[in-house]
Scaffold this motif. Structure first.
Motif, PDB file in Angstrom:
ATOM      1  N   LYS A 289       0.883  -1.238  -0.114  1.00 24.72           N
ATOM      2  CA  LYS A 289       0.038   0.016  -0.056  1.00 24.72           C
ATOM      3  C   LYS A 289       0.896   1.270  -0.135  1.00 24.72           C
ATOM      4  CE  LYS A 289      -3.030   2.557   2.855  1.00 24.72           C
ATOM      5  NZ  LYS A 289      -4.138   3.053   2.025  1.00 24.72           N
ATOM      6  N   TYR A 290       0.551   2.393  -0.735  1.00 26.76           N
ATOM      7  CA  TYR A 290       1.281   3.500  -0.860  1.00 26.76           C
ATOM      8  C   TYR A 290       0.362   4.538  -0.184  1.00 26.76           C
ATOM      9  CZ  TYR A 290       3.530   7.758  -2.444  1.00 26.76           C
ATOM     10  OH  TYR A 290       4.009   9.062  -2.440  1.00 26.76           O
ATOM     11  N   ASP A 291      -0.661   4.733  -0.512  1.00 29.28           N
ATOM     12  CA  ASP A 291      -1.711   5.847  -0.047  1.00 29.28           C
ATOM     13  C   ASP A 291      -3.064   5.212  -0.305  1.00 29.28           C
ATOM     14  OD1 ASP A 291      -2.346   6.378  -2.592  1.00 29.28           O
ATOM     15  OD2 ASP A 291      -1.577   8.402  -2.498  1.00 29.28           O
ATOM     16  N   GLY A 292      -4.046   6.171  -0.100  1.00 28.12           N
ATOM     17  CA  GLY A 292      -5.543   5.858  -0.280  1.00 28.12           C
ATOM     18  C   GLY A 292      -5.997   5.254  -1.661  1.00 28.12           C
ATOM     19  N   GLY A 293      -5.095   5.353  -2.847  1.00 29.56           N
ATOM     20  CA  GLY A 293      -5.531   5.221  -3.961  1.00 29.56           C
ATOM     21  C   GLY A 293      -4.430   4.420  -4.980  1.00 29.56           C
ATOM     22  N   HIS A 294      -3.346   4.250  -4.383  1.00 30.35           N
ATOM     23  CA  HIS A 294      -2.144   3.679  -4.943  1.00 30.35           C
ATOM     24  C   HIS A 294      -1.579   2.676  -4.251  1.00 30.35           C
ATOM     25  CE1 HIS A 294      -2.849   7.911  -6.583  1.00 30.35           C
ATOM     26  NE2 HIS A 294      -2.406   7.595  -7.663  1.00 30.35           N
ATOM     27  N   PHE A 295      -0.609   1.820  -4.957  1.00 31.03           N
ATOM     28  CA  PHE A 295       0.331   1.112  -4.424  1.00 31.03           C
ATOM     29  C   PHE A 295       1.559   1.069  -4.864  1.00 31.03           C
ATOM     30  CE2 PHE A 295      -1.324  -0.955  -8.421  1.00 31.03           C
ATOM     31  CZ  PHE A 295      -0.008  -1.810  -8.718  1.00 31.03           C
ATOM     32  N   LEU A 296       2.577   0.756  -4.151  1.00 31.45           N
ATOM     33  CA  LEU A 296       3.858   0.930  -4.353  1.00 31.45           C
ATOM     34  C   LEU A 296       4.470  -0.444  -4.823  1.00 31.45           C
ATOM     35  CD1 LEU A 296       6.759   2.457  -4.433  1.00 31.45           C
ATOM     36  CD2 LEU A 296       7.032   1.517  -2.118  1.00 31.45           C
ATOM     37  N   LEU A 297       5.027  -0.399  -5.851  1.00 35.66           N
ATOM     38  CA  LEU A 297       5.589  -1.743  -6.657  1.00 35.66           C
ATOM     39  C   LEU A 297       7.226  -1.813  -6.520  1.00 35.66           C
ATOM     40  CD1 LEU A 297       5.164  -4.565  -7.995  1.00 35.66           C
ATOM     41  CD2 LEU A 297       5.487  -3.244 -10.198  1.00 35.66           C
ATOM     42  N   ALA A 298       7.812  -2.662  -5.801  1.00 34.45           N
ATOM     43  CA  ALA A 298       9.125  -2.488  -5.356  1.00 34.45           C
ATOM     44  C   ALA A 298       9.690  -2.854  -6.877  1.00 34.45           C
ATOM     45  CB  ALA A 298       9.704  -3.701  -4.145  1.00 34.45           C
ATOM     46  N   GLN A 299      10.996  -2.567  -7.018  1.00 34.35           N
ATOM     47  CA  GLN A 299      11.652  -2.683  -8.259  1.00 34.35           C
ATOM     48  C   GLN A 299      11.754  -4.070  -8.671  1.00 34.35           C
ATOM     49  OE1 GLN A 299      15.732  -1.023  -8.386  1.00 34.35           O
ATOM     50  NE2 GLN A 299      16.008  -1.406 -10.662  1.00 34.35           N
ATOM     51  N   LEU A 300      11.183  -4.234  -9.862  1.00 38.44           N
ATOM     52  CA  LEU A 300      11.130  -5.881 -10.393  1.00 38.44           C
ATOM     53  C   LEU A 300      12.518  -5.929 -11.268  1.00 38.44           C
ATOM     54  CD1 LEU A 300       7.615  -6.117 -11.749  1.00 38.44           C
ATOM     55  CD2 LEU A 300       8.147  -6.616  -9.562  1.00 38.44           C
ATOM     56  N   THR A 301      12.721  -7.584 -11.206  1.00 40.42           N
ATOM     57  CA  THR A 301      13.944  -7.692 -12.084  1.00 40.42           C
ATOM     58  C   THR A 301      13.559  -8.103 -13.558  1.00 40.42           C
ATOM     59  OG1 THR A 301      13.568 -10.049 -11.571  1.00 40.42           O
ATOM     60  CG2 THR A 301      15.049  -8.904 -10.017  1.00 40.42           C
ATOM     61  N   ALA A 302      14.429  -8.142 -14.316  1.00 45.99           N
ATOM     62  CA  ALA A 302      13.945  -8.481 -15.842  1.00 45.99           C
ATOM     63  C   ALA A 302      13.374  -9.950 -15.842  1.00 45.99           C
ATOM     64  CB  ALA A 302      15.255  -8.366 -16.644  1.00 45.99           C
ATOM     65  N   GLU A 303      13.847 -10.861 -14.956  1.00 44.26           N
ATOM     66  CA  GLU A 303      13.242 -11.961 -15.083  1.00 44.26           C
ATOM     67  C   GLU A 303      11.877 -12.465 -14.521  1.00 44.26           C
ATOM     68  OE1 GLU A 303      16.400 -11.061 -13.875  1.00 44.26           O
ATOM     69  OE2 GLU A 303      17.604 -12.099 -15.457  1.00 44.26           O
ATOM     70  N   GLU A 304      11.463 -11.265 -13.467  1.00 44.89           N
ATOM     71  CA  GLU A 304      10.196 -11.041 -13.125  1.00 44.89           C
ATOM     72  C   GLU A 304       9.225 -10.698 -13.936  1.00 44.89           C
ATOM     73  OE1 GLU A 304      10.639 -10.595  -8.362  1.00 44.89           O
ATOM     74  OE2 GLU A 304      11.484  -9.022  -9.470  1.00 44.89           O
ATOM     75  N   ILE A 305       9.873  -9.559 -14.871  1.00 42.96           N
ATOM     76  CA  ILE A 305       8.988  -8.839 -15.984  1.00 42.96           C
ATOM     77  C   ILE A 305       8.703  -9.760 -17.074  1.00 42.96           C
ATOM     78  CG2 ILE A 305       8.471  -7.016 -17.542  1.00 42.96           C
ATOM     79  CD1 ILE A 305      10.174  -5.391 -15.737  1.00 42.96           C
ATOM     80  N   ARG A 306       9.797 -10.517 -17.309  1.00 41.96           N
ATOM     81  CA  ARG A 306       9.764 -11.388 -18.682  1.00 41.96           C
ATOM     82  C   ARG A 306       8.473 -12.656 -18.088  1.00 41.96           C
ATOM     83  NH1 ARG A 306      13.051 -10.888 -22.393  1.00 41.96           N
ATOM     84  NH2 ARG A 306      15.253  -9.818 -21.878  1.00 41.96           N
ATOM     85  N   ALA A 307       8.558 -13.195 -16.957  1.00 49.34           N
ATOM     86  CA  ALA A 307       7.688 -14.187 -16.468  1.00 49.34           C
ATOM     87  C   ALA A 307       6.244 -13.596 -16.575  1.00 49.34           C
ATOM     88  CB  ALA A 307       8.102 -14.380 -15.136  1.00 49.34           C
ATOM     89  N   MET A 308       5.838 -12.275 -16.261  1.00 46.01           N
ATOM     90  CA  MET A 308       4.779 -11.559 -16.376  1.00 46.01           C
ATOM     91  C   MET A 308       4.362 -11.407 -17.839  1.00 46.01           C
ATOM     92  SD  MET A 308       4.815  -8.673 -13.580  1.00 46.01           S
ATOM     93  CE  MET A 308       3.161  -7.749 -14.056  1.00 46.01           C
ATOM     94  N   ALA A 309       5.495 -11.149 -18.768  1.00 44.68           N
ATOM     95  CA  ALA A 309       4.987 -11.111 -20.240  1.00 44.68           C
ATOM     96  C   ALA A 309       4.587 -12.543 -20.878  1.00 44.68           C
ATOM     97  CB  ALA A 309       6.410 -10.542 -20.896  1.00 44.68           C
ATOM     98  N   SER A 310       5.267 -13.595 -20.469  1.00 44.43           N
ATOM     99  CA  SER A 310       4.570 -14.851 -20.863  1.00 44.43           C
ATOM    100  C   SER A 310       3.443 -15.239 -21.050  1.00 44.43           C
ATOM    101  CB  SER A 310       5.516 -16.030 -19.872  1.00 44.43           C
ATOM    102  OG  SER A 310       5.284 -16.163 -18.866  1.00 44.43           O
ATOM    103  N   HIS A 311       2.444 -14.361 -20.039  1.00 44.70           N
ATOM    104  CA  HIS A 311       1.086 -14.476 -20.193  1.00 44.70           C
ATOM    105  C   HIS A 311       0.212 -13.995 -21.356  1.00 44.70           C
ATOM    106  CE1 HIS A 311       1.297 -16.676 -16.325  1.00 44.70           C
ATOM    107  NE2 HIS A 311       2.277 -16.012 -16.121  1.00 44.70           N
ATOM    108  N   ILE A 312       1.096 -13.000 -21.921  1.00 42.00           N
ATOM    109  CA  ILE A 312       0.355 -12.421 -23.082  1.00 42.00           C
ATOM    110  C   ILE A 312      -0.264 -13.051 -24.140  1.00 42.00           C
ATOM    111  CG2 ILE A 312       0.784 -10.623 -24.869  1.00 42.00           C
ATOM    112  CD1 ILE A 312       2.935  -9.179 -23.238  1.00 42.00           C
TER     113      ILE A 312
END
Length: 290
Positions: A267-290
């Motif tokens: 949680k960041y505030d009442g309307g936003h969240f904070l996403l800690a820095q992702l690795t390239a591997e984590e982003i690639r794992a998300m992209a594999s679901h496209i």
């Protein structure tokens, strides 16, 4: 709501208002554009100044380096105690630089001495404004209240409103703590793709990022075809591996939220969240679901 003060220089012997007089010893400046502050950049006719040691909502200065007639200062309210002090100090500093200058406060002529004497009254008004804002969230008038702050917009939700109503001094700590994070606030860009208006966010492995819980068109963004507030057909996130300048594709915003590593989201505030820095591997794992 805001407090507006106009400082007008006398007719004869006019001189510019140097930036160093505006800033004094404590303030920094930037250009507020596209929902975030570009520190150290000048706007065409306006800058936003803030105290980096106690980041609040900032206050704007309508000014150019060549201006010799008048300078306008605007302070959003509710604000913080430190920012109100900085605002009053800036007015005094600038008025004294233009010897013999006159003041208009909320459109009414006023001496510098009378204005400075109003500080305590303004503090009390500011406290009331903060409690009124918190009360409007808690009584259901608003689910959340969006507040323009120095670095980027902040949202007051139920949790924050309860906190500030009973401990108003924590409003200042909250604003400074959240805006001091080493993170980037993600604002949407808008594209017409396949006859649909798409609000586009971006995800990269460069830094920690701040995203809305529910994406919306920022206030003031209008559809050039109708002159009315822009309406999006859908929201997407483009994934980028920054170190390789590689675009991996787009996810629907709902899929983006579903696929985020849970341990990286907070949680960041009442309307936003904070996403800690992702690795390239984590982003690639998300992209594999496209």
């Amino acid at each position: 709501m805001s407090l507006e003060v106009v400082i007008k220089q006398k007719l004869f012997g006019r001189k510019p208002m140097p930036l160093e007089v505006i800033l004094g010893e404590d303030l920094y400046y930037g250009n507020y554009e596209n929902d975030h502050l570009s520190v150290g950049e000048m706007g065409e006719e306006e800058i936003l100044v803030y105290n980096p040691n106690r980041i609040g909502r900032g206050f704007s200065i309508v000014w150019t380096p060549e201006e010799k007639k008048a300078v306008t200062l605007r302070l959003l309210q509710p604000t913080t105690t430190r920012e109100l002090q900085d605002f009053y100090a800036a007015v005094e500093r600038m008025a004294k630089h233009w010897e013999g200058s006159s003041l208009e406060v909320e459109g009414q002529k006023q001496s510098l001495e009378v204005f400075l004497d109003s500080y305590q009254e303004m503090m009390e008004f500011n406290l009331k404004a903060l409690k009124d804002f918190a009360g409007q969230v808690l009584d259901g008038t608003y689910n959340t209240l969006s507040l323009y702050a120095a670095k980027w917009p902040m949202s007051m939700g139920q949790e924050e409103a309860t906190l500030f109503l009973h401990n108003p001094h924590l409003f200042e700590e909250w604003l400074h703590e959240k805006q001091s994070l080493d993170a980037c606030y993600e604002s949407p860009q808008f594209f017409n793709l396949d006859n649909q208006l798409v609000g586009m966010f971006f995800l990269s492995d460069w830094t920690s990022l701040i995203y809305p819980d529910v994406p919306t068109v920022p206030p003031g963004v209008l559809d050039p075809r109708t002159g009315k507030r822009l309406q999006c057909d859908k929201w997407q996130v483009t994934m980028i591996i920054g170190s390789e300048s590689e675009v991996l594709g787009q996810l629907e915003y709902s899929d983006f939220l579903r696929l985020l590593p849970a341990e990286k989201k907070s949680k960041y505030d009442g309307g936003h969240f904070l996403l800690a820095q992702l690795t390239a591997e984590e982003i690639r794992a998300m992209a594999s679901h496209i």
